[in-house]
Scaffold this active site. Structure first.
Site, mmCIF file in Angstrom:
data_model
loop_
_atom_site.group_PDB
_atom_site.id
_atom_site.type_symbol
_atom_site.label_atom_id
_atom_site.label_comp_id
_atom_site.label_asym_id
_atom_site.label_seq_id
_atom_site.Cartn_x
_atom_site.Cartn_y
_atom_site.Cartn_z
ATOM 1 N N ASP A 28 0.829 -1.212 0.000
ATOM 2 C CA ASP A 28 0.000 0.000 0.000
ATOM 3 C C ASP A 28 0.862 1.259 0.000
ATOM 4 O O ASP A 28 1.965 1.262 0.544
ATOM 5 C CB ASP A 28 -0.906 -0.028 1.246
ATOM 6 C CG ASP A 28 -2.061 0.951 1.114
ATOM 7 O OD1 ASP A 28 -2.314 1.446 -0.003
ATOM 8 O OD2 ASP A 28 -2.709 1.235 2.132
ATOM 9 N N HIS A 45 2.693 3.312 -8.913
ATOM 10 C CA HIS A 45 2.579 1.885 -9.261
ATOM 11 C C HIS A 45 3.829 1.427 -10.031
ATOM 12 O O HIS A 45 4.326 0.322 -9.847
ATOM 13 C CB HIS A 45 1.318 1.624 -10.091
ATOM 14 C CG HIS A 45 0.050 1.947 -9.347
ATOM 15 N ND1 HIS A 45 -0.159 1.553 -8.054
ATOM 16 C CD2 HIS A 45 -1.065 2.629 -9.709
ATOM 17 C CE1 HIS A 45 -1.348 1.976 -7.643
ATOM 18 N NE2 HIS A 45 -1.911 2.636 -8.633
ATOM 19 N N LEU A 139 11.548 -20.108 -4.514
ATOM 20 C CA LEU A 139 10.448 -19.315 -3.959
ATOM 21 C C LEU A 139 9.159 -19.476 -4.771
ATOM 22 O O LEU A 139 9.188 -19.449 -5.998
ATOM 23 C CB LEU A 139 10.856 -17.829 -3.980
ATOM 24 C CG LEU A 139 9.776 -16.808 -3.611
ATOM 25 C CD1 LEU A 139 9.481 -16.828 -2.115
ATOM 26 C CD2 LEU A 139 10.186 -15.401 -4.034
HETATM 27 C C1 FPP Z 1 -1.738 0.020 -3.584
HETATM 28 O O1 FPP Z 1 -1.338 1.366 -3.498
HETATM 29 C C2 FPP Z 1 -1.185 -0.627 -4.782
HETATM 30 C C3 FPP Z 1 -1.918 -1.282 -5.743
HETATM 31 C C4 FPP Z 1 -3.384 -1.425 -5.657
HETATM 32 C C5 FPP Z 1 -1.303 -1.846 -6.965
HETATM 33 C C6 FPP Z 1 -0.044 -2.600 -6.734
HETATM 34 C C7 FPP Z 1 0.353 -3.306 -7.972
HETATM 35 C C8 FPP Z 1 1.600 -3.364 -8.456
HETATM 36 C C9 FPP Z 1 2.732 -2.666 -7.778
HETATM 37 C C10 FPP Z 1 1.882 -4.166 -9.702
HETATM 38 C C11 FPP Z 1 2.377 -5.525 -9.293
HETATM 39 C C12 FPP Z 1 2.934 -6.287 -10.443
HETATM 40 C C13 FPP Z 1 2.998 -7.650 -10.499
HETATM 41 C C14 FPP Z 1 3.646 -8.303 -11.641
HETATM 42 C C15 FPP Z 1 2.435 -8.493 -9.450
HETATM 43 P P1 FPP Z 1 -2.449 2.497 -3.500
HETATM 44 O O2 FPP Z 1 -2.683 2.935 -4.900
HETATM 45 O O3 FPP Z 1 -3.671 2.016 -2.797
HETATM 46 O O4 FPP Z 1 -1.741 3.629 -2.679
HETATM 47 P P2 FPP Z 1 -2.467 4.757 -1.790
HETATM 48 O O5 FPP Z 1 -2.961 4.069 -0.558
HETATM 49 O O6 FPP Z 1 -1.361 5.696 -1.501
HETATM 50 O O7 FPP Z 1 -3.555 5.360 -2.622
#
Ligand code: FPP
Length: 255
Positions: A28, A45, A139
């Protein structure tokens, strides 16, 4: 459990204890990380994928058997179509780009969640990578994508109800063991610890059933900044905990 500092790379060696099987992470804070820098959310992201790559490398090197990362929840469909599309593209790109790296490091990719509702190009690369890495012995990287704990439980209830309807099972036979085998997460051991970054202390519909006795570690660090040092901090938190699974405290020093 012990840590020792590596000489050459100035990184840490973590000797994963036998009883530590599964680390799960709610990544997060990507949006806030980008906002703090005056950038659009998707930049967070983008950097989040970088942090994930580092995390996978660290867990693989430390000998942690299972790592789950919560990449996209059933609730994340409420986000803007642009943000959803960015996350999907990033997942596709990362899997394509790190294909070799996964194989070279003996990492097996697995998925928790419903791929059917994803765009076929994303679904296909997940399926392809699961197939290509299925014999890898290192893993096990579980990507929770289009996953929700409530949905997982409802799906299990449906399977069980059908069995009862057909006369293949009796209501009296339902217990924790018989029920949990219909959960898709029963393919993995329950998480020993769940790390949530970004200073938010919610479980957010993640591993609702199997997190019953997971240690929860909330890190103030936003996901793109979560590095190996922070991971070690979290693992040190775990080593300082006493897991009793509801039993009374035992002698001092027990784990
Ligand atoms: C949460 O931060 C993050 C996500 C919902 C997306 C995470 C996904 C990736 C990093 C891609 C992963 C890639 C693979 C291949 C698995 P948020 O947007 O909720 O942050 P905030 O709380 O600051 O709004």
């Amino acid at each position: 459990m012990s840590f020792q500092k590596k000489n050459k790379k100035n990184s840490y060696e973590f000797n994963c204890p036998k009883d530590f099987q599964h680390l799960a992470v709610i990544m997060d804070g990507n949006g806030r990380w980008a906002k703090n820098k005056g950038w659009p959310r998707y930049f967070g992201h983008f950097r989040g994928v970088k942090a994930l790559r580092q995390m996978v490398k660290s867990c693989s090197r430390m000998g942690i058997p299972y790592l789950t990362v919560f990449a996209f929840s059933t609730e994340n469909w409420k986000r803007s179509s642009i943000e959803i599309s960015v996350i999907m593209k990033l997942m596709r790109r990362a899997l394509t780009r790190y294909k070799e790296e996964l194989n070279r490091n003996q990492i097996r990719l697995r998925v928790l969640g419903n791929l059917e509702e994803l765009n076929s190009s994303v679904r296909d690369i997940f399926n392809e990578m699961m197939e290509q890495t299925k014999n890898n012995q290192g893993l096990q990287l579980i990507v929770a994508v289009n996953y929700g704990g409530k949905r997982e439980i409802i799906e299990a209830v449906k399977i069980l109800s059908k069995k009862i309807e057909k006369g293949d099972m009796k209501i009296e036979d339902i217990n924790e063991g018989s029920f949990s085998q219909y959960l898709s997460s029963s393919a993995f051991p329950p998480p020993d610890m769940i790390i949530r970054t970004g200073a938010v202390s919610r479980i957010s519909n993640f591993y609702l059933w199997s997190a019953a006795y997971s240690e929860i570690y909330v890190s103030p660090v936003l996901w793109p900044d979560f590095n190996e040092e922070e991971l070690i901090r979290a693992l040190e938190f775990y080593t300082g905990t006493h897991r009793r699974f509801g039993a009374a405290p035992e002698e001092e020093g027990s784990k």
